[in-house]
Write an enzyme that holds these catalytic residues in place. Structure first.
Site, PDB file in Angstrom:
ATOM      1  CE  LYS A   1     -15.486 -13.793  13.204  1.00 17.84           C
ATOM      2  NZ  LYS A   1     -15.293 -15.250  13.012  1.00 17.84           N
TER       3      LYS A   1
ATOM      4  CG  HIS B   1     -13.070 -22.563  13.971  1.00 14.06           C
ATOM      5  ND1 HIS B   1     -14.301 -22.474  13.380  1.00 14.06           N
ATOM      6  CD2 HIS B   1     -13.119 -21.728  15.038  1.00 14.06           C
ATOM      7  CE1 HIS B   1     -15.053 -21.621  14.036  1.00 14.06           C
ATOM      8  NE2 HIS B   1     -14.370 -21.146  15.058  1.00 14.06           N
TER       9      HIS B   1
ATOM     10  CG  HIS C   1     -17.050 -24.097  17.133  1.00 16.70           C
ATOM     11  ND1 HIS C   1     -15.917 -24.191  17.919  1.00 16.70           N
ATOM     12  CD2 HIS C   1     -17.104 -22.804  16.734  1.00 16.70           C
ATOM     13  CE1 HIS C   1     -15.324 -23.015  17.984  1.00 16.70           C
ATOM     14  NE2 HIS C   1     -16.015 -22.157  17.265  1.00 16.70           N
TER      15      HIS C   1
ATOM     16  CG  ASP D   1     -13.508 -20.218  19.117  1.00 17.86           C
ATOM     17  OD1 ASP D   1     -13.529 -20.413  17.880  1.00 17.86           O
ATOM     18  OD2 ASP D   1     -14.515 -19.865  19.768  1.00 17.86           O
TER      19      ASP D   1
HETATM   20  C1  OGA Z   1     -16.405 -17.990  15.358  1.00 19.56           C
HETATM   21  C2  OGA Z   1     -17.521 -18.941  15.449  1.00 19.56           C
HETATM   22  C3  OGA Z   1     -19.863 -19.364  15.588  1.00 19.56           C
HETATM   23  C4  OGA Z   1     -21.174 -18.739  15.315  1.00 19.56           C
HETATM   24  O1  OGA Z   1     -16.642 -16.862  14.893  1.00 19.56           O
HETATM   25  O2  OGA Z   1     -15.281 -18.362  15.786  1.00 19.56           O
HETATM   26  O3  OGA Z   1     -17.262 -20.073  15.716  1.00 19.56           O
HETATM   27  O4  OGA Z   1     -22.176 -19.218  15.874  1.00 19.56           O
HETATM   28  N1  OGA Z   1     -18.781 -18.501  15.289  1.00 19.56           N
HETATM   29  O5  OGA Z   1     -21.257 -17.784  14.556  1.00 19.56           O
HETATM   30 NI    NI Z   2     -15.350 -20.268  16.708  1.00 14.83          NI
END
Ligand code: OGA
Ligand code: NI
Length: 333
Positions: free
Chosen positions: A200, A219, A275, A221
């Site tokens: 992502k 959330h 987080h 993961d």
């Molecule tokens: C996510 C996330 C954290 C970040 O995309 O699941 O927690 O540092 N990203 O961007």
């Molecule tokens: Ni995340």
């Protein structure tokens, strides 16, 4: 229906943000971020020649925090720099060029360019856009979601993918040994070589009111591990002992999150970390998490060797796709 991208909203150079991004007062970043003497988030040197010590540090961090930053991890700085450059260039393209990769509306998969994939909490939206696509194994890759521009995109992402797999193997090994299991136990519990690597790219545009909103809302993961490269703009926060703690930016570090499947397989020994991210007034924050996911029909449950009368199974064994369905629809597992 045309989805409104946060990057487009942010470019309208207003001093305020639309109401759907404004968190209730008691949940805003300033009201909820811990300011005080806090234990430092673990930073672990992966080049430590003392394997026993390394296993101990990784297991301790994964148990107490569900989270650590890895330095001297073996992924070349130059590969990371090129990965960041390619993703940054993609998000810098004109809007219509990015929309070519938009997640199809009726798609079952999350792959593609998108906004607010996360279910809205309290009717509030997070301040960010993203691009999802799988990078491994080859049989699951859909290149239609890989940007053709910049031209280097495919090569650098493939190269990063190779390094990320080697790094993940090291972490899985330490997590297994930390539980007193065979070195390959953890990875095998998630499908071994069938593990799917979902990349992502998060793009959190500069925000005129970073005090009111979040880039991603809190959330855990649902992955096994999440292995994340951030840019230099801090913003990631983790919950520890009920306090939201800022993860400081450590140059060249790779961030490792324990996801839900690690908690399940270890029967709660390792902790899936809660987080969220804050956003920045002047700068775009970006991050490149890779979510390591079991194949959809692979059954994940507490590893049998860990269970006995004193340690009965605390989690159900279920196919990863069923776990994902419950998580995304906020149903009990
Ligand atoms: C996510 C996330 C954290 C970040 O995309 O699941 O927690 O540092 N990203 O961007
Ligand atoms: Ni995340």
């Amino acid at each position: 229906m045309e989805v409104e991208r946060v990057q487009v909203i942010a470019s309208l150079s207003s001093h305020t943000i639309p109401a759907e991004f404004v968190m209730p007062e008691t949940e805003q970043p300033v009201a909820t971020t811990f300011r005080g003497p806090i234990p430092e988030i673990p930073v672990i040197d992966l080049s430590d020649p003392d394997e026993e010590n390394l296993v101990f540090r990784i297991a301790e961090a994964s148990r107490e925090w569900g989270f650590f930053q890895a330095v001297n991890h073996g992924i070349p700085t130059e590969v990371i720099r090129r990965l960041q450059e390619a993703g940054t260039e993609f998000f810098g393209l004109p809007q219509e060029e990015k929309e070519v990769y938009a997640k199809p509306e009726d798609a079952k998969s999350i792959e593609g360019y998108g906004t607010k994939h996360q279910k809205i909490v309290n009717g509030k939206k997070p301040w960010g856009d993203h691009l999802f696509h799988k990078i491994w194994p080859p049989s699951v890759i859909n290149y239609q979601f890989w940007p053709k521009n910049p031209p280097s995109y495919r090569e650098v992402n493939e190269e990063y993918g190779t390094h990320v797999r080697g790094f993940a193997d090291k972490v899985f090994r330490s997590l297994s040994l930390g539980l007193g299991l065979e070195a390959n136990a953890m990875k095998e519990a998630f499908g071994g070589e069938e593990l799917e690597y979902m990349l992502k790219i998060n793009y959190y545009p500069p925000c005129p009111r970073p005090d009111l909103t979040f880039g991603v809302l809190e959330h855990t993961d649902m992955s096994t591990l999440t292995i994340l490269v951030p840019n230099e703009v801090p913003g990631l926060q983790v919950l520890k002992d009920n306090h939201w703690i800022d993860a400081k930016y450590v140059p060249n570090a790779i961030i490792v999150h324990m996801g839900d499947q690690i908690e399940v397989a270890s029967n709660g020994y390792y902790k899936s970390v809660l987080h969220r991210t804050t956003v920045n007034k002047e700068k775009a924050r970006m991050s490149w998490p890779v979510f390591l996911e079991p194949p959809p029909e692979f059954v994940v449950g507490p590893i049998p060797q860990l269970l006995n009368d004193q340690n009965p199974a605390k989690y159900k064994s279920k196919m990863f796709k069923d776990y994902a369905y419950c998580k995304l629809n906020k149903l009990p597992q």
